[in-house]
Design an enzyme around this catalytic site. Structure first.
Site, mmCIF file in Angstrom:
data_model
loop_
_atom_site.group_PDB
_atom_site.id
_atom_site.type_symbol
_atom_site.label_atom_id
_atom_site.label_comp_id
_atom_site.label_asym_id
_atom_site.label_seq_id
_atom_site.Cartn_x
_atom_site.Cartn_y
_atom_site.Cartn_z
ATOM 1 N N MET A 1 -12.049 13.552 6.904
ATOM 2 C CA MET A 1 -12.536 12.629 7.543
ATOM 3 C C MET A 1 -13.718 11.836 7.179
ATOM 4 O O MET A 1 -13.430 10.780 6.577
ATOM 5 C CB MET A 1 -11.961 12.760 9.399
ATOM 6 N N PHE B 1 -12.831 10.297 3.830
ATOM 7 C CA PHE B 1 -12.713 9.036 3.748
ATOM 8 C C PHE B 1 -13.571 8.328 4.207
ATOM 9 O O PHE B 1 -13.027 6.603 4.540
ATOM 10 C CB PHE B 1 -11.084 8.980 4.234
ATOM 11 N N GLU B 2 -14.181 8.347 5.568
ATOM 12 C CA GLU B 2 -14.905 7.999 6.546
ATOM 13 C C GLU B 2 -16.329 7.402 5.974
ATOM 14 O O GLU B 2 -17.139 6.685 5.354
ATOM 15 C CB GLU B 2 -14.875 8.306 7.784
ATOM 16 N N SER B 3 -17.136 8.018 5.141
ATOM 17 C CA SER B 3 -18.039 8.168 5.202
ATOM 18 C C SER B 3 -18.750 7.464 5.170
ATOM 19 O O SER B 3 -18.943 7.670 6.732
ATOM 20 C CB SER B 3 -18.436 7.094 3.684
ATOM 21 N N ARG C 1 -6.411 8.079 0.462
ATOM 22 C CA ARG C 1 -6.601 8.791 2.586
ATOM 23 C C ARG C 1 -4.939 9.279 2.999
ATOM 24 O O ARG C 1 -4.684 10.199 3.571
ATOM 25 C CB ARG C 1 -6.667 7.585 3.494
#
Length: 164
Positions: free
Chosen positions: A11, A14-16, A144
């Site tokens: 997570m 992909f979120e950063s 993702r």
């Protein structure tokens, strides 16, 4: 069940983390505004700035809420990798527990319906259907969804494992 360290890492990848609020890069109107590790909410507006501690605390809260929502929606047991993939998916698209008949997140999705029917392969195929924003295919979402889909850590089989 709780998200594993590997699930959190997926997570976070992909979120950063961004400490200044930003508009959704794929939506036509810029909504929702986002900050931290993918946090959205009424308080997130242009000009909002957080510390790393605020971002991390919000992530812990948001993750716990997403985990609880996924558990409410599930009717079948999952492996750790499957749970991680589903939480990552729901964290990104939302839980959609409003029962309005429109699949706006996990709750009313064909993915969840197939999963709860123990159609693991059919559920896994659904991930890539969620790679668009405002109708446009988003390269980042495709990456993702592919990572969430598996075959590991995704939902292809009840015995799925994480990538090493």
């Amino acid at each position: 069940m709780r998200t594993s360290a590997e699930g959190v890492a997926l997570m976070h990848h992909f979120e950063s983390c961004r400490l200044v609020a930003y508009p959704d890069p794929g939506s036509k109107d810029g909504h929702p505004w986002t900050i931290g590790w993918g946090h959205t909410g009424r308080e997130v507006k242009k000009g909002l700035v957080w510390t790393q501690a605020q971002a991390d605390a919000a992530f812990v809260q948001d993750l716990a809420a997403t985990e609880a929502g996924v558990q409410r929606l599930l009717k079948v047991p999952l492996t750790q990798g499957q749970f991680d993939a589903l939480v990552s998916f729901a964290y990104n698209v939302g839980l959609d527990e409003n029962q309005n008949g429109k699949a706006e997140g996990l709750g009313e999705s064909t993915l969840l319906r197939k999963l709860n029917a123990k159609d693991y392969a059919g559920a896994a195929e659904q991930f890539l259907r969620w790679n668009k924003n405002d109708g446009a295919v988003m390269h980042g979402l495709t990456k993702r969804r592919t990572a969430e889909q598996g075959p590991v850590p995704g939902l292809h089989s009840p015995g799925g494992h994480r990538r090493g």
